[in-house]
Design an enzyme around this catalytic site. Structure first.
Site, PDB file in Angstrom:
ATOM      1  N   SER A   9       0.825  -1.205   0.000  1.00 30.39           N
ATOM      2  CA  SER A   9       0.000   0.000   0.000  1.00 30.39           C
ATOM      3  C   SER A   9       0.859   1.254   0.000  1.00 30.39           C
ATOM      4  O   SER A   9       1.667   1.471   0.909  1.00 30.39           O
ATOM      5  CB  SER A   9      -0.913   0.016   1.229  1.00 30.39           C
ATOM      6  OG  SER A   9      -1.568   1.266   1.322  1.00 30.39           O
ATOM      7  N   HIS A  34      -1.128  -1.086  -4.368  1.00 29.11           N
ATOM      8  CA  HIS A  34      -2.412  -0.734  -3.764  1.00 29.11           C
ATOM      9  C   HIS A  34      -2.453   0.763  -3.462  1.00 29.11           C
ATOM     10  O   HIS A  34      -1.553   1.306  -2.818  1.00 29.11           O
ATOM     11  CB  HIS A  34      -2.608  -1.537  -2.473  1.00 29.11           C
ATOM     12  CG  HIS A  34      -3.975  -1.417  -1.880  1.00 29.11           C
ATOM     13  ND1 HIS A  34      -5.055  -2.132  -2.340  1.00 29.11           N
ATOM     14  CD2 HIS A  34      -4.436  -0.672  -0.840  1.00 29.11           C
ATOM     15  CE1 HIS A  34      -6.123  -1.837  -1.618  1.00 29.11           C
ATOM     16  NE2 HIS A  34      -5.775  -0.944  -0.700  1.00 29.11           N
ATOM     17  N   ASP A  36      -4.731   3.688  -1.755  1.00 29.57           N
ATOM     18  CA  ASP A  36      -5.843   4.026  -0.871  1.00 29.57           C
ATOM     19  C   ASP A  36      -6.247   5.481  -1.059  1.00 29.57           C
ATOM     20  O   ASP A  36      -5.452   6.385  -0.782  1.00 29.57           O
ATOM     21  CB  ASP A  36      -5.451   3.795   0.593  1.00 29.57           C
ATOM     22  CG  ASP A  36      -5.322   2.325   0.937  1.00 29.57           C
ATOM     23  OD1 ASP A  36      -6.317   1.599   0.777  1.00 29.57           O
ATOM     24  OD2 ASP A  36      -4.227   1.911   1.359  1.00 29.57           O
ATOM     25  N   MET A  38      -8.778   8.400   0.160  1.00 27.89           N
ATOM     26  CA  MET A  38      -9.679   8.771   1.252  1.00 27.89           C
ATOM     27  C   MET A  38     -10.135  10.216   1.099  1.00 27.89           C
ATOM     28  O   MET A  38      -9.350  11.074   0.702  1.00 27.89           O
ATOM     29  CB  MET A  38      -8.969   8.614   2.602  1.00 27.89           C
ATOM     30  CG  MET A  38      -8.337   7.267   2.832  1.00 27.89           C
ATOM     31  SD  MET A  38      -7.502   7.228   4.435  1.00 27.89           S
ATOM     32  CE  MET A  38      -6.566   5.709   4.275  1.00 27.89           C
ATOM     33  N   HIS A  67      -8.329   1.521  -4.191  1.00 29.35           N
ATOM     34  CA  HIS A  67      -9.346   1.295  -3.157  1.00 29.35           C
ATOM     35  C   HIS A  67      -9.944   2.651  -2.796  1.00 29.35           C
ATOM     36  O   HIS A  67      -9.289   3.482  -2.170  1.00 29.35           O
ATOM     37  CB  HIS A  67      -8.679   0.624  -1.951  1.00 29.35           C
ATOM     38  CG  HIS A  67      -9.557   0.501  -0.745  1.00 29.35           C
ATOM     39  ND1 HIS A  67      -9.052   0.193   0.502  1.00 29.35           N
ATOM     40  CD2 HIS A  67     -10.895   0.623  -0.575  1.00 29.35           C
ATOM     41  CE1 HIS A  67     -10.031   0.156   1.380  1.00 29.35           C
ATOM     42  NE2 HIS A  67     -11.162   0.418   0.754  1.00 29.35           N
ATOM     43  N   MET A  69     -12.088   4.862  -0.673  1.00 28.76           N
ATOM     44  CA  MET A  69     -12.758   5.056   0.613  1.00 28.76           C
ATOM     45  C   MET A  69     -13.405   6.429   0.583  1.00 28.76           C
ATOM     46  O   MET A  69     -13.017   7.351   1.311  1.00 28.76           O
ATOM     47  CB  MET A  69     -11.765   4.917   1.767  1.00 28.76           C
ATOM     48  CG  MET A  69     -11.331   3.498   2.004  1.00 28.76           C
ATOM     49  SD  MET A  69     -10.029   3.369   3.254  1.00 28.76           S
ATOM     50  CE  MET A  69      -8.584   3.427   2.200  1.00 28.76           C
ATOM     51  N   MET A 138     -11.930  -5.612   4.914  1.00 25.27           N
ATOM     52  CA  MET A 138     -11.132  -4.758   5.782  1.00 25.27           C
ATOM     53  C   MET A 138     -10.899  -5.478   7.113  1.00 25.27           C
ATOM     54  O   MET A 138     -11.842  -5.875   7.785  1.00 25.27           O
ATOM     55  CB  MET A 138     -11.839  -3.426   6.022  1.00 25.27           C
ATOM     56  CG  MET A 138     -11.948  -2.526   4.790  1.00 25.27           C
ATOM     57  SD  MET A 138     -10.347  -2.113   4.050  1.00 25.27           S
ATOM     58  CE  MET A 138      -9.500  -1.305   5.416  1.00 25.27           C
ATOM     59  N   ASP A 176      -7.071  -6.385   3.843  1.00 28.80           N
ATOM     60  CA  ASP A 176      -6.346  -5.122   4.005  1.00 28.80           C
ATOM     61  C   ASP A 176      -6.451  -4.649   5.448  1.00 28.80           C
ATOM     62  O   ASP A 176      -7.544  -4.420   5.960  1.00 28.80           O
ATOM     63  CB  ASP A 176      -6.955  -4.075   3.064  1.00 28.80           C
ATOM     64  CG  ASP A 176      -6.231  -2.733   3.124  1.00 28.80           C
ATOM     65  OD1 ASP A 176      -5.246  -2.606   3.869  1.00 28.80           O
ATOM     66  OD2 ASP A 176      -6.668  -1.807   2.405  1.00 28.80           O
TER      67      ASP A 176
END
Length: 216
Positions: A9, A34, A36, A38, A67, A69, A138, A176
Site C-alpha cells: 500500500s 495498492h 488508498d 480517502m 481502493h 474510501m 477490511m 487489508d
C-alpha cells in the site's frame, strides 16, 4: 490470475520520495500496487487524489489496485481508470447503487471490487458476488494505517469463500489492514488470494525481502 498476491500500500510510502518507492516496488516481487484514496467524509482521514495518481501512472509497472474510501465513488471511477487503475474497489457501505457502479467500472475496462468494513456481514454480498472480480475484507477500520488486525477476519474469509463457491463466482479475496509477517501465511491458508501490506513493507529495513517473505 495466480493467488498468493502481495499488494503493498502506497499509503505507507514516503511521499517525498514517491518515485523511488514505486521503483523499488517495480523491482520487487510485489504483484500489485495498492492505492488508498480517502476523502475525509467516508473515513476520518484524507489521503491523495488525481495528482498522485498521475505520478503512479507515470512510474508504476505493476497492476494498479485502487481502493476508494469515498462517498459517491461512482462520480470518480471513470477518471481513476483513465489514470491507470487496473482494478477499482468501492465500499458496499458507500455505494447506494452498487450493481450500477460495478457495471460501470467493468464497462470502462477495469476489474471491479467491493469492500466490506469489519462490521458489515458477508451475506450482504449475496446478490452481487457473481458480478464482482474481487472482495476486499477490511481487517481494520478504514481510515488510518498501522492499526491492529481484527481476528474475526479469518471467519469472514471462510464465509466469503463459501459464498464465492456457492455462486460459481471467480472473485478473488483480498485482505487489508494489519497484515504482517506473523499472519500472512495464516491468511493465505484461510483462503485469501491477495494481501495488502503497508507498514509491514515500508517500515522494514529491507522492503524487497519483506515482500518475498510475505509470499512464502
Amino acid at each position: 490470475m495466480k493467488t498468493k498476491l502481495i499488494a503493498p500500500s502506497l499509503l505507507s510510502a514516503d511521499f517525498g520520495n514517491l518515485e523511488r518507492d514505486i521503483e523499488m516496488l517495480n523491482r520487487s516481487q510485489a504483484d500489485w500496487l495498492h492505492v488508498d484514496v480517502m476523502d475525509g467524509r467516508f473515513v476520518p482521514n484524507i489521503s491523495f487524489g488525481f495528482p498522485v495518481m498521475k505520478t503512479i501512472q507515470k512510474f508504476s509497472k505493476k497492476f494498479v489496485d485502487v481502493h476508494l474510501m469515498i462517498v459517491e465513488p461512482e462520480k470518480y471511477v471513470e477518471e481513476f481508470i483513465e489514470m491507470g487503475a487496473d482494478l477499482v474497489s468501492v465500499h458496499y457501505e458507500a455505494s447506494i447503487h452498487l450493481h450500477r457502479t460495478i457495471d460501470l467500472i467493468q464497462k470502462k475496462g477495469a476489474k471491479a471490487g467491493v469492500v466490506l468494513n469489519p462490521a458489515t456481514p458477508v451475506l450482504m454480498l449475496e446478490d452481487i458476488i457473481a458480478e464482482v472480480d474481487l472482495v476486499l475484507l477490511m481487517s481494520v477500520n478504514p481510515g488510518f494505517g498501522g492499526q491492529k488486525f481484527i481476528e474475526n477476519t479469518y471467519k469472514k474469509i471462510a464465509e466469503t469463500k463459501d459464498l464465492i463457491l456457492s455462486n460459481n463466482s471467480t472473485a478473488l479475496i483480498q485482505v487489508d489492514g494489519g497484515v504482517n509477517l506473523e499472519n500472512a501465511a495464516k491468511l493465505f491458508d484461510a483462503g485469501a488470494d491477495v494481501l495488502v501490506a503497508g507498514n509491514a513493507v515500508f517500515s522494514s529495513e529491507d522492503p524487497e525481502r519483506t515482500i518475498e517473505l510475505l509470499k512464502i
